[in-house]
Motif scaffolding. Structure first.
Motif, PDB file in Angstrom:
ATOM      1  N   SER A 152       0.847  -1.184   0.000  1.00  0.00           N
ATOM      2  CA  SER A 152       0.000   0.000   0.000  1.00  0.00           C
ATOM      3  C   SER A 152       0.889   1.243   0.000  1.00  0.00           C
ATOM      4  O   SER A 152       2.112   1.150   0.171  1.00  0.00           O
ATOM      5  N   PRO A 153       0.329   2.435  -0.192  1.00  0.00           N
ATOM      6  CA  PRO A 153       1.140   3.653  -0.191  1.00  0.00           C
ATOM      7  C   PRO A 153       1.877   3.891   1.127  1.00  0.00           C
ATOM      8  O   PRO A 153       2.824   4.690   1.160  1.00  0.00           O
ATOM      9  N   GLU A 154       1.483   3.214   2.195  1.00  0.00           N
ATOM     10  CA  GLU A 154       2.115   3.423   3.500  1.00  0.00           C
ATOM     11  C   GLU A 154       3.465   2.712   3.623  1.00  0.00           C
ATOM     12  O   GLU A 154       4.178   2.925   4.598  1.00  0.00           O
ATOM     13  N   VAL A 155       3.791   1.830   2.645  1.00  0.00           N
ATOM     14  CA  VAL A 155       5.050   1.093   2.718  1.00  0.00           C
ATOM     15  C   VAL A 155       5.788   1.179   1.386  1.00  0.00           C
ATOM     16  O   VAL A 155       5.185   1.469   0.340  1.00  0.00           O
ATOM     17  N   VAL A 156       7.090   0.911   1.443  1.00  0.00           N
ATOM     18  CA  VAL A 156       7.894   0.776   0.230  1.00  0.00           C
ATOM     19  C   VAL A 156       8.637  -0.557   0.318  1.00  0.00           C
ATOM     20  O   VAL A 156       9.005  -0.998   1.409  1.00  0.00           O
ATOM     21  N   CYS A 157       8.849  -1.170  -0.836  1.00  0.00           N
ATOM     22  CA  CYS A 157       9.588  -2.432  -0.907  1.00  0.00           C
ATOM     23  C   CYS A 157      10.829  -2.192  -1.757  1.00  0.00           C
ATOM     24  O   CYS A 157      10.722  -1.926  -2.956  1.00  0.00           O
ATOM     25  N   LEU A 158      11.993  -2.266  -1.134  1.00  0.00           N
ATOM     26  CA  LEU A 158      13.242  -1.920  -1.798  1.00  0.00           C
ATOM     27  C   LEU A 158      14.117  -3.152  -2.006  1.00  0.00           C
ATOM     28  O   LEU A 158      14.223  -4.001  -1.104  1.00  0.00           O
ATOM     29  N   PRO A 159      14.775  -3.251  -3.176  1.00  0.00           N
ATOM     30  CA  PRO A 159      15.742  -4.333  -3.384  1.00  0.00           C
ATOM     31  C   PRO A 159      16.862  -4.256  -2.354  1.00  0.00           C
ATOM     32  O   PRO A 159      17.234  -3.171  -1.902  1.00  0.00           O
ATOM     33  N   LEU A 160      17.397  -5.415  -1.995  1.00  0.00           N
ATOM     34  CA  LEU A 160      18.505  -5.494  -1.041  1.00  0.00           C
ATOM     35  C   LEU A 160      19.810  -5.638  -1.827  1.00  0.00           C
ATOM     36  O   LEU A 160      20.020  -6.642  -2.525  1.00  0.00           O
ATOM     37  N   ARG A 161      20.670  -4.646  -1.719  1.00  0.00           N
ATOM     38  CA  ARG A 161      21.919  -4.642  -2.473  1.00  0.00           C
ATOM     39  C   ARG A 161      22.840  -5.784  -2.032  1.00  0.00           C
ATOM     40  O   ARG A 161      23.030  -6.013  -0.830  1.00  0.00           O
ATOM     41  N   GLY A 162      23.381  -6.483  -2.999  1.00  0.00           N
ATOM     42  CA  GLY A 162      24.351  -7.532  -2.718  1.00  0.00           C
ATOM     43  C   GLY A 162      23.759  -8.817  -2.166  1.00  0.00           C
ATOM     44  O   GLY A 162      24.502  -9.752  -1.836  1.00  0.00           O
ATOM     45  N   ALA A 163      22.454  -8.888  -2.063  1.00  0.00           N
ATOM     46  CA  ALA A 163      21.817 -10.092  -1.493  1.00  0.00           C
ATOM     47  C   ALA A 163      21.805 -11.227  -2.511  1.00  0.00           C
ATOM     48  O   ALA A 163      21.328 -11.060  -3.633  1.00  0.00           O
ATOM     49  N   LYS A 164      22.339 -12.360  -2.129  1.00  0.00           N
ATOM     50  CA  LYS A 164      22.375 -13.530  -3.008  1.00  0.00           C
ATOM     51  C   LYS A 164      21.367 -14.597  -2.597  1.00  0.00           C
ATOM     52  O   LYS A 164      21.062 -15.496  -3.371  1.00  0.00           O
ATOM     53  N   VAL A 165      20.877 -14.510  -1.388  1.00  0.00           N
ATOM     54  CA  VAL A 165      19.892 -15.489  -0.914  1.00  0.00           C
ATOM     55  C   VAL A 165      18.541 -15.196  -1.562  1.00  0.00           C
ATOM     56  O   VAL A 165      18.111 -14.037  -1.616  1.00  0.00           O
ATOM     57  N   VAL A 166      17.881 -16.229  -2.058  1.00  0.00           N
ATOM     58  CA  VAL A 166      16.564 -16.071  -2.671  1.00  0.00           C
ATOM     59  C   VAL A 166      15.562 -16.979  -1.979  1.00  0.00           C
ATOM     60  O   VAL A 166      15.929 -17.939  -1.289  1.00  0.00           O
TER      61      VAL A 166
END
Length: 298
Positions: A255-269
């Motif tokens: 929702s507009p109340e949150v943001v979802c950001l990529p995690l830099r350098g993360a290799k775990v999926v």
């Protein structure tokens, strides 16, 4: 002598009753006439009544024969229907299929899999059960589930697990967070943040796996609040109770109340998997497995 009555007697009788001619009936049955006449006499002996009035010029049904013709046709139809149904069950086209799934998988291709399966096998009763990975695994092991859609399941000798789909994790922040406007974030930047997270009871590996992203940066997140569903976690993050880490698919319900950001350098999926009991090769399960694999790998 009733126990001596066989389906072939009824098939022979129906052929003669419909042709009213032993020669034509024998040709229809791919028999010679003497064995056919012998089997009809045997049927009359079993029943204790003549079924045909025979003369040198004609063959007619007796009153007993007329009644038997109606019943024999019905019996043969029912047998054929039952045989066809049994074959369909054996081929996985009829029956019940119980499938457990984790809720987050519904944010991926899973709904399409269920739709395709229903379209391909409309006579199968598809029963769906949403739960945690740990509970789906229990259902597979105790036989209440035939297949399960899991996320990051624990390794068990009793299960055959097929990976279907992998996705990265994302950091979930309140829209008011100081890092919210960045394009990506390092896991180390969340060192001092309170976390909203799902419970360990959902599955040990599913619980621990995302946390390794932060352990690589020298800390373990401080979990201050647990919630069982991603929608609840996102809402709690949006309310300012903390941050979280989630599979990227949760962006679909953010929702507009949150943001979802990529995690830099993360290799775990995170992995979506299909689980079934080891050695279970029933066609009804195999059909679902095939559709699921094709849907995720196309």
């Amino acid at each position: 002598m009733d126990q001596d009555l066989e389906l072939r007697h009824l098939r022979y009788f129906v052929a003669v009753a419909e042709e009213l001619h032993f020669g034509r009936a024998a040709e229809r049955l791919h028999l010679s006439q003497p064995p056919l006449s012998q089997q009809i006499r045997r049927l009359e002996e079993i029943l204790g009544y003549p079924l045909f009035a025979r003369t040198s010029r004609s063959v007619k049904l007796t009153s007993a024969g007329e009644i038997l013709l109606e019943r024999a046709r019905r019996t043969l139809r029912n047998v054929q229907r039952d045989v066809s149904e049994i074959r369909s069950v054996g081929e996985g086209e009829v029956g019940s299929l119980n499938v457990g799934f984790v809720g987050s998988a519904m944010l991926t291709t899973l709904p399409e899999i269920f739709r395709k399966y229903r379209e391909a096998y409309p006579r199968v009763h598809l029963r769906l059960y949403e739960s945690f990975t740990s509970e789906v695994v229990k259902g597979l092991e105790n036989g209440t589930l035939d297949a399960g859609i899991l996320r990051d399941s624990d390794v068990l000798d009793t299960l055959h697990v097929t990976p279907l789909f992998s996705e990265p994790y994302v950091a979930v922040l309140p829209a008011t967070h100081q890092c919210a406007k960045q394009k990506s974030i390092s896991p180390g930047m969340l060192r001092d943040e309170p976390f909203v997270y799902y419970p360990r009871s959902a599955g040990a590996r599913a619980f621990e796996k995302p946390l390794t992203l932060f352990e690589e940066h020298g800390f373990r997140p401080h979990i201050v609040q647990e919630a069982s569903h991603w929608l609840s976690i996102l809402r709690l993050v949006g309310a300012g109770l903390g941050v979280s880490v989630a599979p990227a698919c949760v962006r679909r319900i953010s929702s507009p109340e949150v943001v979802c950001l990529p995690l830099r350098g993360a290799k775990v999926v995170s992995n979506i998997e299909l689980g079934r009991i080891e050695g279970d090769s029933r066609p009804i399960v195999e059909h679902f497995v095939r559709i699921a694999i094709n849907a995720y790998t196309r």
